[in-house]
Design a protein around this motif. Structure first.
Motif, PDB file in Angstrom:
ATOM      1  N   ARG A  68       0.830  -1.211   0.000  1.00 60.75           N
ATOM      2  CA  ARG A  68       0.000   0.000   0.000  1.00 60.75           C
ATOM      3  C   ARG A  68       0.865   1.262   0.000  1.00 60.75           C
ATOM      4  N   LEU A  69       0.174   2.383  -0.240  1.00 63.87           N
ATOM      5  CA  LEU A  69       0.823   3.691  -0.192  1.00 63.87           C
ATOM      6  C   LEU A  69       1.363   3.928   1.210  1.00 63.87           C
ATOM      7  N   TRP A  70       2.581   4.449   1.272  1.00 61.27           N
ATOM      8  CA  TRP A  70       3.252   4.640   2.552  1.00 61.27           C
ATOM      9  C   TRP A  70       3.836   6.038   2.591  1.00 61.27           C
ATOM     10  N   LYS A  71       3.235   6.867   3.451  1.00 63.29           N
ATOM     11  CA  LYS A  71       3.815   8.187   3.677  1.00 63.29           C
ATOM     12  C   LYS A  71       4.932   8.000   4.686  1.00 63.29           C
ATOM     13  N   LYS A  72       6.149   8.235   4.252  1.00 71.01           N
ATOM     14  CA  LYS A  72       7.291   8.055   5.149  1.00 71.01           C
ATOM     15  C   LYS A  72       7.102   8.944   6.382  1.00 71.01           C
ATOM     16  N   GLY A  73       7.184   8.346   7.557  1.00 72.20           N
ATOM     17  CA  GLY A  73       7.022   9.097   8.797  1.00 72.20           C
ATOM     18  C   GLY A  73       5.590   9.147   9.280  1.00 72.20           C
ATOM     19  N   GLU A  74       4.698   8.407   8.619  1.00 76.59           N
ATOM     20  CA  GLU A  74       3.267   8.459   9.000  1.00 76.59           C
ATOM     21  C   GLU A  74       3.044   8.031  10.453  1.00 76.59           C
ATOM     22  N   SER A  75       3.881   7.107  10.932  1.00 78.28           N
ATOM     23  CA  SER A  75       3.712   6.737  12.347  1.00 78.28           C
ATOM     24  C   SER A  75       4.765   7.403  13.233  1.00 78.28           C
ATOM     25  N   SER A  76       6.001   7.528  12.744  1.00 77.63           N
ATOM     26  CA  SER A  76       7.086   8.088  13.576  1.00 77.63           C
ATOM     27  C   SER A  76       7.077   9.613  13.612  1.00 77.63           C
ATOM     28  N   GLY A  77       6.449  10.214  12.606  1.00 73.85           N
ATOM     29  CA  GLY A  77       6.511  11.677  12.500  1.00 73.85           C
ATOM     30  C   GLY A  77       7.743  12.167  11.761  1.00 73.85           C
ATOM     31  N   ASN A  78       8.645  11.227  11.457  1.00 73.36           N
ATOM     32  CA  ASN A  78       9.885  11.617  10.773  1.00 73.36           C
ATOM     33  C   ASN A  78       9.680  11.699   9.258  1.00 73.36           C
ATOM     34  N   VAL A  79       8.926  12.696   8.858  1.00 73.69           N
ATOM     35  CA  VAL A  79       8.628  12.899   7.437  1.00 73.69           C
ATOM     36  C   VAL A  79       9.854  13.462   6.716  1.00 73.69           C
ATOM     37  N   LEU A  80       9.804  13.345   5.419  1.00 70.47           N
ATOM     38  CA  LEU A  80      10.878  13.860   4.562  1.00 70.47           C
ATOM     39  C   LEU A  80      10.304  14.963   3.677  1.00 70.47           C
ATOM     40  N   GLN A  81      10.727  16.179   3.925  1.00 70.76           N
ATOM     41  CA  GLN A  81      10.293  17.313   3.108  1.00 70.76           C
ATOM     42  C   GLN A  81      11.146  17.335   1.847  1.00 70.76           C
ATOM     43  N   VAL A  82      10.504  17.284   0.694  1.00 61.39           N
ATOM     44  CA  VAL A  82      11.241  17.185  -0.570  1.00 61.39           C
ATOM     45  C   VAL A  82      11.611  18.579  -1.083  1.00 61.39           C
ATOM     46  N   ARG A  83      12.922  18.811  -1.229  1.00 59.94           N
ATOM     47  CA  ARG A  83      13.376  20.108  -1.752  1.00 59.94           C
ATOM     48  C   ARG A  83      13.602  20.049  -3.239  1.00 59.94           C
ATOM     49  N   GLU A  84      13.966  18.856  -3.722  1.00 60.29           N
ATOM     50  CA  GLU A  84      14.331  18.748  -5.140  1.00 60.29           C
ATOM     51  C   GLU A  84      14.103  17.308  -5.568  1.00 60.29           C
ATOM     52  N   MET A  85      13.664  17.124  -6.819  1.00 62.10           N
ATOM     53  CA  MET A  85      13.532  15.780  -7.373  1.00 62.10           C
ATOM     54  C   MET A  85      14.346  15.723  -8.659  1.00 62.10           C
ATOM     55  N   ARG A  86      15.138  14.656  -8.789  1.00 64.71           N
ATOM     56  CA  ARG A  86      15.948  14.500  -9.985  1.00 64.71           C
ATOM     57  C   ARG A  86      15.631  13.153 -10.627  1.00 64.71           C
ATOM     58  N   VAL A  87      15.808  13.052 -11.924  1.00 64.97           N
ATOM     59  CA  VAL A  87      15.466  11.824 -12.633  1.00 64.97           C
ATOM     60  C   VAL A  87      16.656  11.399 -13.499  1.00 64.97           C
ATOM     61  N   ASP A  88      16.806  10.099 -13.669  1.00 69.55           N
ATOM     62  CA  ASP A  88      17.978   9.655 -14.446  1.00 69.55           C
ATOM     63  C   ASP A  88      17.660   9.558 -15.936  1.00 69.55           C
ATOM     64  N   CYS A  89      18.674   9.210 -16.717  1.00 68.26           N
ATOM     65  CA  CYS A  89      18.593   9.252 -18.182  1.00 68.26           C
ATOM     66  C   CYS A  89      17.387   8.501 -18.734  1.00 68.26           C
ATOM     67  N   ASP A  90      17.131   7.291 -18.258  1.00 69.66           N
ATOM     68  CA  ASP A  90      16.002   6.531 -18.809  1.00 69.66           C
ATOM     69  C   ASP A  90      14.741   6.627 -17.933  1.00 69.66           C
ATOM     70  N   GLN A  91      14.788   7.522 -16.972  1.00 68.92           N
ATOM     71  CA  GLN A  91      13.622   7.866 -16.146  1.00 68.92           C
ATOM     72  C   GLN A  91      13.029   6.676 -15.391  1.00 68.92           C
ATOM     73  N   ASP A  92      13.913   5.747 -14.977  1.00 70.85           N
ATOM     74  CA  ASP A  92      13.416   4.659 -14.135  1.00 70.85           C
ATOM     75  C   ASP A  92      13.970   4.723 -12.717  1.00 70.85           C
TER      76      ASP A  92
END
Lengths: 127, 127
Positions: A68-92
């Protein structure tokens, strides 16, 4: 150029975001710490997790064990705030450059990669 | 504690290297540049690629498209000398800290992650 080559070229050099999920509908996401550049964890995303991450700015993954969908930190509270997203050459594969609210690993370690492999002995060492 | 919990515990806190391959016999490997800490590429390893990497000190992967062992740089010469290997808590992901002999990406880029996602526009930007 056939359709598949054309797609590969667009994926590689274009500006369109065309994430490539594997046969199980997943791609690999690597989380790094914006401040230290350390790798904090590696997990998998399906399209649902990717959309949730883009929409909320907080890292979501697909839990393979819980299916299932998992929000990182949903139980611990230790969420990850995303500042930047990068993708590789073949986008996998993706990198999420994040500000972690606390230890990322469920063991309480700052990073899940708290052990190195000693290639001489074949044993793991904490460092 | 049942056998599976016991294994999970050993994987997580022990000193034994017990790599956990998925249903396809693969685990995810992230290559970083020892000098810059940048992530250069993400690829998959099966047990053959892992053994070859440990034995030779040069990064090997399993090519999913070609279905065979792939010594990174076998045609380009841009091999990755492995300085350090790290493993995550559940031992299903590895980091290879490397000295790259040249550009890692087949496009000629230093890293495969040469594009960022603009979350506002949904488009990729080279940076």
């Amino acid at each position: 150029m056939n359709a598949s080559d054309h797609d590969a070229k667009r994926r590689e050099s274009g500006t369109d975001f065309m994430p490539k999920f594997d046969a199980n509908g997943l791609l690999c996401a690597v989380v790094t710490d914006h401040a230290s550049k350390d790798i904090l964890m590696v997990a998998f995303m399906d399209s649902e997790a990717l959309e949730a991450t883009i929409e909320t700015g907080v890292a979501h993954f697909h839990s393979r064990s819980r299916g299932r969908l998992w929000k990182k930190g949903e139980s611990s509270g230790n969420v990850l705030q995303v500042r930047e997203m990068r993708v590789d050459c073949d986008q996998d594969a993706l990198i999420l450059v994040c500000d972690p609210a606390g230890p990322t690993c469920h063991t309480g370690a700052r990073s899940c990669f708290y052990r190195g492999l000693n290639r001489e002995t074949g044993q793991l060492e904490t460092s």
